[in-house]
Design a protein around this motif. Structure first.
Motif, PDB file in Angstrom:
ATOM      1  N   GLU A 404       0.875  -1.149   0.000  1.00 45.30           N
ATOM      2  CA  GLU A 404       0.000   0.000   0.000  1.00 45.30           C
ATOM      3  C   GLU A 404       0.921   1.210   0.000  1.00 45.30           C
ATOM      4  N   LEU A 405       0.691   2.130  -0.915  1.00 45.98           N
ATOM      5  CA  LEU A 405       1.511   3.330  -0.917  1.00 45.98           C
ATOM      6  C   LEU A 405       0.722   4.431  -0.216  1.00 45.98           C
ATOM      7  N   ASN A 406       1.191   4.776   0.983  1.00 43.58           N
ATOM      8  CA  ASN A 406       0.529   5.841   1.726  1.00 43.58           C
ATOM      9  C   ASN A 406       1.063   7.185   1.254  1.00 43.58           C
ATOM     10  N   VAL A 407       0.167   8.113   0.983  1.00 45.79           N
ATOM     11  CA  VAL A 407       0.634   9.452   0.605  1.00 45.79           C
ATOM     12  C   VAL A 407      -0.017  10.522   1.468  1.00 45.79           C
ATOM     13  N   ILE A 408       0.753  11.576   1.658  1.00 47.59           N
ATOM     14  CA  ILE A 408       0.244  12.757   2.346  1.00 47.59           C
ATOM     15  C   ILE A 408       0.280  13.865   1.307  1.00 47.59           C
ATOM     16  N   ILE A 409      -0.836  14.512   1.091  1.00 49.56           N
ATOM     17  CA  ILE A 409      -0.893  15.568   0.076  1.00 49.56           C
ATOM     18  C   ILE A 409      -0.998  16.932   0.759  1.00 49.56           C
ATOM     19  N   LYS A 410      -0.105  17.821   0.379  1.00 48.66           N
ATOM     20  CA  LYS A 410      -0.181  19.193   0.880  1.00 48.66           C
ATOM     21  C   LYS A 410      -0.244  20.094  -0.342  1.00 48.66           C
ATOM     22  N   ALA A 411      -1.216  20.982  -0.375  1.00 50.81           N
ATOM     23  CA  ALA A 411      -1.331  21.839  -1.550  1.00 50.81           C
ATOM     24  C   ALA A 411      -1.716  23.251  -1.153  1.00 50.81           C
ATOM     25  N   GLU A 418      -7.934  17.875  -3.516  1.00 45.41           N
ATOM     26  CA  GLU A 418      -8.944  16.914  -3.961  1.00 45.41           C
ATOM     27  C   GLU A 418      -8.611  16.342  -5.335  1.00 45.41           C
ATOM     28  N   ALA A 419      -8.151  17.216  -6.225  1.00 46.20           N
ATOM     29  CA  ALA A 419      -7.807  16.765  -7.573  1.00 46.20           C
ATOM     30  C   ALA A 419      -6.706  15.716  -7.507  1.00 46.20           C
ATOM     31  N   LEU A 420      -5.677  16.006  -6.698  1.00 41.23           N
ATOM     32  CA  LEU A 420      -4.564  15.062  -6.574  1.00 41.23           C
ATOM     33  C   LEU A 420      -5.032  13.762  -5.945  1.00 41.23           C
ATOM     34  N   ARG A 421      -5.807  13.910  -4.880  1.00 38.40           N
ATOM     35  CA  ARG A 421      -6.278  12.727  -4.172  1.00 38.40           C
ATOM     36  C   ARG A 421      -7.026  11.786  -5.123  1.00 38.40           C
ATOM     37  N   THR A 422      -7.976  12.330  -5.869  1.00 41.13           N
ATOM     38  CA  THR A 422      -8.763  11.483  -6.760  1.00 41.13           C
ATOM     39  C   THR A 422      -7.888  10.868  -7.842  1.00 41.13           C
ATOM     40  N   SER A 423      -7.056  11.686  -8.464  1.00 44.82           N
ATOM     41  CA  SER A 423      -6.248  11.133  -9.556  1.00 44.82           C
ATOM     42  C   SER A 423      -5.280  10.079  -9.043  1.00 44.82           C
ATOM     43  N   LEU A 424      -4.670  10.333  -7.886  1.00 48.21           N
ATOM     44  CA  LEU A 424      -3.689   9.379  -7.379  1.00 48.21           C
ATOM     45  C   LEU A 424      -4.360   8.073  -6.973  1.00 48.21           C
ATOM     46  N   VAL A 432      -0.860  -2.791  -5.793  1.00 47.04           N
ATOM     47  CA  VAL A 432      -0.575  -1.691  -4.889  1.00 47.04           C
ATOM     48  C   VAL A 432      -1.750  -0.749  -4.802  1.00 47.04           C
ATOM     49  N   LYS A 433      -2.074  -0.428  -3.557  1.00 44.94           N
ATOM     50  CA  LYS A 433      -3.184   0.477  -3.360  1.00 44.94           C
ATOM     51  C   LYS A 433      -2.611   1.820  -2.939  1.00 44.94           C
ATOM     52  N   ILE A 434      -3.101   2.886  -3.543  1.00 44.53           N
ATOM     53  CA  ILE A 434      -2.647   4.207  -3.121  1.00 44.53           C
ATOM     54  C   ILE A 434      -3.658   4.774  -2.153  1.00 44.53           C
ATOM     55  N   LYS A 435      -3.141   5.165  -1.009  1.00 42.71           N
ATOM     56  CA  LYS A 435      -4.038   5.623   0.037  1.00 42.71           C
ATOM     57  C   LYS A 435      -3.599   6.994   0.524  1.00 42.71           C
ATOM     58  N   THR A 436      -4.501   7.949   0.464  1.00 38.70           N
ATOM     59  CA  THR A 436      -4.181   9.276   0.988  1.00 38.70           C
ATOM     60  C   THR A 436      -4.497   9.276   2.471  1.00 38.70           C
ATOM     61  N   ILE A 437      -3.466   9.337   3.300  1.00 38.83           N
ATOM     62  CA  ILE A 437      -3.757   9.286   4.727  1.00 38.83           C
ATOM     63  C   ILE A 437      -3.990  10.683   5.282  1.00 38.83           C
ATOM     64  N   ALA A 452       4.256  10.856   8.281  1.00 40.18           N
ATOM     65  CA  ALA A 452       4.783  10.094   7.145  1.00 40.18           C
ATOM     66  C   ALA A 452       5.749   9.026   7.636  1.00 40.18           C
ATOM     67  N   SER A 453       6.585   9.420   8.564  1.00 47.33           N
ATOM     68  CA  SER A 453       7.581   8.499   9.079  1.00 47.33           C
ATOM     69  C   SER A 453       6.914   7.335   9.810  1.00 47.33           C
ATOM     70  N   ALA A 454       5.930   7.665  10.623  1.00 49.04           N
ATOM     71  CA  ALA A 454       5.259   6.610  11.395  1.00 49.04           C
ATOM     72  C   ALA A 454       4.420   5.706  10.495  1.00 49.04           C
ATOM     73  N   SER A 455       3.901   6.257   9.412  1.00 52.76           N
ATOM     74  CA  SER A 455       3.013   5.464   8.568  1.00 52.76           C
ATOM     75  C   SER A 455       3.683   5.022   7.277  1.00 52.76           C
ATOM     76  N   ASN A 456       4.970   5.222   7.190  1.00 53.13           N
ATOM     77  CA  ASN A 456       5.718   4.909   5.989  1.00 53.13           C
ATOM     78  C   ASN A 456       5.033   5.475   4.750  1.00 53.13           C
ATOM     79  N   ALA A 457       4.879   6.787   4.762  1.00 60.46           N
ATOM     80  CA  ALA A 457       4.205   7.450   3.652  1.00 60.46           C
ATOM     81  C   ALA A 457       5.181   8.366   2.928  1.00 60.46           C
ATOM     82  N   ILE A 458       4.820   8.749   1.704  1.00 59.47           N
ATOM     83  CA  ILE A 458       5.589   9.778   1.030  1.00 59.47           C
ATOM     84  C   ILE A 458       4.731  11.045   1.046  1.00 59.47           C
ATOM     85  N   ILE A 459       5.401  12.179   0.949  1.00 59.39           N
ATOM     86  CA  ILE A 459       4.676  13.446   0.992  1.00 59.39           C
ATOM     87  C   ILE A 459       4.719  14.092  -0.384  1.00 59.39           C
ATOM     88  N   ILE A 460       3.552  14.510  -0.845  1.00 64.93           N
ATOM     89  CA  ILE A 460       3.492  15.196  -2.117  1.00 64.93           C
ATOM     90  C   ILE A 460       3.049  16.626  -1.872  1.00 64.93           C
TER      91      ILE A 460
END
Ligand code: GDP
Length: 603
Positions: A404-411, A418-424, A432-437, A452-460
């Protein structure tokens, strides 16, 4: 497995006269190709090359799982056995699942979270004061990082550090401490960025959320609006048919506190929180510091068993004997049972907040565990902790580390989030599931990095920048932060990384063959191979290999491709050209050069 191309350049193993006994090595569950090569006693570069020829593009520093490593090793007549990793704590203190009948109900452990100024501190104070008044202590309680209160004779433990930083810090070390999160939302302000963050943190940790709608004394309070806003984050109040308890309170006027506490007990009872008090204790270090007069002081939360004065405890690399236990009201106590916070005196140094602690059977055992941890932590420190990153996603998937690829979106604006969340999220596939946490508006903060560190996520980040402190923290904790100015690039990047996730199959395609017929020396350039293209064509950025007497003597890239004095992009069969190889000068007339590209075969 990828099909081996026809051009497998590795010569057939020579018939050895000596014994063909396979060599046996022991390797960990995940290791780099370089580490594998070292264990096998061959050069890393050679291994990489051999794998490329078999169509496996694995870099020397890429991590590979045990199964793949074992396969590779077998080709070299080496048997790789998987090393069994021993967790010294698990090994020493691990135990079989307990008989449920030995367990009794324990108090819930509660944390208070919410947006700044919504009243977390005031609420914690109100609850603590109510407890003091009730118990008629008359005195003030000290802040030790946690306290206990009770309602209808049922105790509740509160972690006294408001905010989710402490909470996440503990989770980062794998400690599951809290049972219930009280989410404070000011009735006059509604859901704010940190409210959303808190919801994400709690949900990620699988912690039950109870909403405290605070400041209801204010004329501008609008609890219904808060409830309405919360529905957008999956928290639907019971009144509207949902499952979330929303308790109206006024921390300032001390209103609704008992009701909130009753709700906490209600949820706790539904969760059937239990622990066995009749065994050696274990728990979590909540806070620790060096006190001038008392030496190292640690506040711990006992999770199981009963902690007693005189116990030998070990936490990380620290071990020592409990000299005194002090409860949250400042009283010395002899013992502390499950869900009880106490201060420990007597440790020789300050343990790490968020670390587990265990009671050992004697000093010898405590020392053994601490010493092993010390040695191991030094080793781990030298090894970089690997977090998920886009660049290495594919390898991590192969190593079974990411499903599962956890992502954090900051815009910059909510619309982009919302646009990023839906498209991603649309990029998710079977593997692989992409999950916006978390997705919200604003700069990338330290809190984002810690989540991000605790949830093993990447930040966009989209049209935002990371705060300096957040950037430093991300570097230290290996959190991948990606910044974009165009939504499409963000999506494209992830999509590319995802292609890696789809187990790409690379196949070599030979473009052309040339023969080196003359060698020119050029100062500053080195040897130029005056060549004739025998068939196909050569292109400037193709990979090349030089074959001499059937043996590959070089494989790499072209430094330049020339026709007469000009750099050209491609040269076709029947023409002459000048070849300069990237970091390879040792060419000879008669060498055959093959140009090839590695192509990804789409499934
Ligand atoms: P925190 O940042 O979430 O810990 O918030 P604080 O507890 O520091 O409270 C922020 C401000 O809100 C302070 O000025 C408090 O006095 C005020 N406050 C907190 N709870 C209430 C309440 O129930 N009613 C009113 N009117 N003000 C409150």
């Amino acid at each position: 497995m990828k099909p081996a191309p026809k051009t497998s350049g590795r010569p057939a193993p020579r018939q050895a006269v000596v014994s063909l006994e396979p060599k046996t090595i022991t390797i960990p569950s995940v290791l780099t190709l370089k580490e594998l090569a070292e264990k096998m006693g061959i050069s890393g570069a050679e291994l990489v090359k051999a794998l490329i020829k078999k169509g496996q593009m694995i870099g020397i520093n890429n991590e590979i799982p045990y199964s793949l490593a074992a396969d590779i090793a077998l080709n070299y007549n080496v048997i790789a056995e998987e090393q069994v990793e021993i967790d010294i704590f698990e090994d020493t203190f691990g135990e079989a699942p307990e008989d449920e009948s030995l367990k009794i109900m324990r108090p819930p452990v509660v944390v208070v979270m919410g947006h700044v100024d919504h009243g977390k501190t005031s609420l914690l104070d109100a609850i603590r004061d109510a407890a003091v008044t009730k118990a008629e202590h008359g005195g003030i309680t000290q802040h030790i990082g946690a306290y206990q209160t009770s309602i209808n004779n049922k105790p509740i433990t509160f972690l006294d550090t408001p905010g989710h930083e402490a909470f996440t810090a503990m989770r980062m070390r794998g400690a599951q401490v809290t049972d219930i999160a009280v989410l404070v939302v000011a009735a006059d302000d509604g859901v704010m960025p940190q409210t959303i963050e808190a919801i994400s943190h709690a949900k990620e940790a699988g912690v039950e959320i109870i909403v405290a709608i605070n400041k209801i004394d204010k004329p501008s309070a609008n609890p219904d609006r808060v409830k309405q806003e919360l529905t957008e984050y999956g928290l639907v109040t019971e009144e509207w048919g949902g499952e979330t308890i929303c308790a109206p309170v006024s921390a300032k006027m001390r209103e609704g506190i008992d009701h909130l506490l009753e709700m906490i007990i209600l949820v706790a009872e539904m969760k059937e929180l239990k622990a066995n008090p009749d065994k050696r204790a274990r728990g979590v270090i909540i806070e620790a510091h060096l006190d001038r007069g008392r030496g190292p002081v640690a506040t711990v939360l006992v999770q199981e068993g009963t902690l007693e004065v005189g116990d030998h405890i070990v936490s990380g690399a620290t071990y020592g004997r409990v000299r005194a236990l002090i409860d949250a009201t400042g009283k010395r106590v002899k013992k502390a049972g499950p869900s009880t916070p106490v201060e420990i005196l007597g440790l020789p140094d300050v343990p790490g907040a968020g670390d587990m602690f265990y009671v050992a059977k004697d000093e010898k055992q405590a020392r053994m565990v601490a010493d092993t941890t010390y040695a191991k932590s030094r080793y781990e420190m030298n090894k970089n902790v690997q977090k998920v990153s886009l660049g290495d996603l594919f390898n991590q998937i192969q190593a079974g580390k990411v499903k599962e690829l956890n992502v954090i979106i900051k815009a910059d604006v909510q619309g982009s989030v919302e646009a990023l969340r839906t498209s991603l999220e649309k990029l998710s596939n079977e593997q692989v599931k992409i999950k916006t946490i978390l997705g919200n508006v604003g700069a990338v903060t330290e809190s984002d990095v810690s989540l991000a560190s605790a949830s093993n996520a990447i930040i966009i980040g989209f049209n935002v920048r990371p705060e300096a402190a957040a950037k430093a923290m991300a570097e230290e904790q290996n959190v991948d932060i990606r910044m974009y100015r165009v939504i499409y690039s963000a999506i494209e990047d992830i999509e590319h990384a995802m292609k890696g996730l789809l187990d790409p199959v690379f196949e070599e395609r030979v473009l052309g063959k040339a023969e080196i017929r003359q060698i020119f020396k050029a100062s500053g350039i080195g040897n130029i191979g005056g060549s004739y293209i025998l068939d196909g064509k050569f292109i400037r950025n193709a990979s090349v290999r030089i074959i001499r007497d059937g043996i590959v003597v070089f494989e790499g890239g072209l430094e330049s491709l020339r026709r007469f004095k000009d750099d050209v992009r491609e040269v076709n069969a029947g023409y002459e050209c000048g070849l300069v190889f990237h970091r390879f000068n040792d060419i000879k007339t008669g060498d055959i050069v093959e140009a090839f590209v590695m192509e990804e075969i789409k499934r």
